[in-house]
Design an enzyme around this catalytic site. Structure first.
Site, PDB file in Angstrom:
ATOM      1  N   HIS A   1       5.330   0.245  10.506  1.00 28.72           N
ATOM      2  CA  HIS A   1       3.883  -0.780  10.013  1.00 28.72           C
ATOM      3  C   HIS A   1       4.215  -2.178   9.709  1.00 28.72           C
ATOM      4  CE1 HIS A   1       2.398   3.123   9.320  1.00 28.72           C
ATOM      5  NE2 HIS A   1       2.643   3.395   7.814  1.00 28.72           N
TER       6      HIS A   1
ATOM      7  N   HIS B   1       1.883   8.878  10.733  1.00 27.38           N
ATOM      8  CA  HIS B   1       1.000   7.588  10.980  1.00 27.38           C
ATOM      9  C   HIS B   1       1.086   6.654  11.958  1.00 27.38           C
ATOM     10  CE1 HIS B   1       2.674   8.264   6.388  1.00 27.38           C
ATOM     11  NE2 HIS B   1       1.412   8.662   6.177  1.00 27.38           N
TER      12      HIS B   1
ATOM     13  N   ASP C   1       7.631  13.116   9.362  1.00 30.55           N
ATOM     14  CA  ASP C   1       5.588  12.908   7.978  1.00 30.55           C
ATOM     15  C   ASP C   1       4.981  14.121   8.912  1.00 30.55           C
ATOM     16  OD1 ASP C   1       5.863  10.730   9.565  1.00 30.55           O
ATOM     17  OD2 ASP C   1       5.735  10.217   7.893  1.00 30.55           O
TER      18      ASP C   1
HETATM   19 ZN    ZN Z   1       4.699   8.196   8.576  1.00 29.16          ZN
END
Ligand code: ZN
Length: 203
Positions: A16, A55, A140
């Site tokens: 990120h 993500h 995740d």
């Molecule tokens: Zn993640």
């Protein structure tokens, strides 16, 4: 050249983080730094980054969005944090076509994910010839993860790693480095990381 691949068990994660700010548990973007190191040291002019964290790696996408020398592929839950990663985000300028996003609905399970992953790698393979493959290896995506909503099992990472290795074997002498990203169920993250390492180590 004694080792063809490696797994980097680093924390915190990195995907990120953009070039000038930290975000989402990520102070610095490890795979982006690795890609630039490979390029600047002359080891690998063209780098593919494959991101299987649940993500979207907005930082990685942002850093290479206009750069045709680094291909960024991400499969991720969508819509979801951080909000980016729609299928129509494909890069810009010289990087037009070297970003590929595969958004997935919450609840997507292992067999379907593995099929879509193989299909996506096939698309990248048709569009780009990497000299090195980096994996943003987030766990995740596992069922039971407290943050993610996909439903993979640790054994699915044997298949995913095998797909990446098969491609890297054909494209770039099997040069793959997988770098740990997210994964918030410690026991299952460990099991899936071990599955990845065993699949990397298999000769
Ligand atoms: Zn993640």
């Amino acid at each position: 050249r004694q080792l063809r691949n490696a797994f980097v068990a680093t924390r915190p994660p990195g995907h990120h983080a953009s070039s000038n700010h930290a975000m989402g548990f990520c102070p610095v973007n490890h795979v982006a730094i690795a890609a630039r190191f490979l390029q600047e040291s002359g080891l690998a002019p063209r780098v593919a980054i494959v991101d299987w964290d649940v993500h979207h790696g907005n930082g990685t996408q942002d850093i290479f969005y206009q750069d045709g020398s680094v291909y960024y592929l991400s499969l991720h839950q969508y819509p979801f944090y951080p909000g980016t990663g729609a299928a129509q985000e494909r890069g810009a300028g010289e990087g037009e076509g070297t970003t590929l996003n595969v958004p997935l609905p919450a609840g997507t399970g292992g067999p379907e994910y593995v099929d879509l992953f193989a299909e996506a790698i096939g698309r990248v393979d048709a569009e780009f010839a990497p000299d090195f493959v980096l994996v943003s290896a987030g766990y995740d995506t596992l069922a039971g993860d407290p943050l993610g909503g996909l439903r993979l099992e640790p054994s699915d990472f044997t298949a995913l790693t095998g797909i990446v290795r098969g491609w890297a074997d054909r494209a770039c002498d099997g040069r793959v480095v997988a770098v740990l990203e997210g994964g918030y169920h410690p026991e299952r993250t460990g099991q899936a990381a071990v599955a990845t390492i065993l699949a990397l180590a298999e000769s």
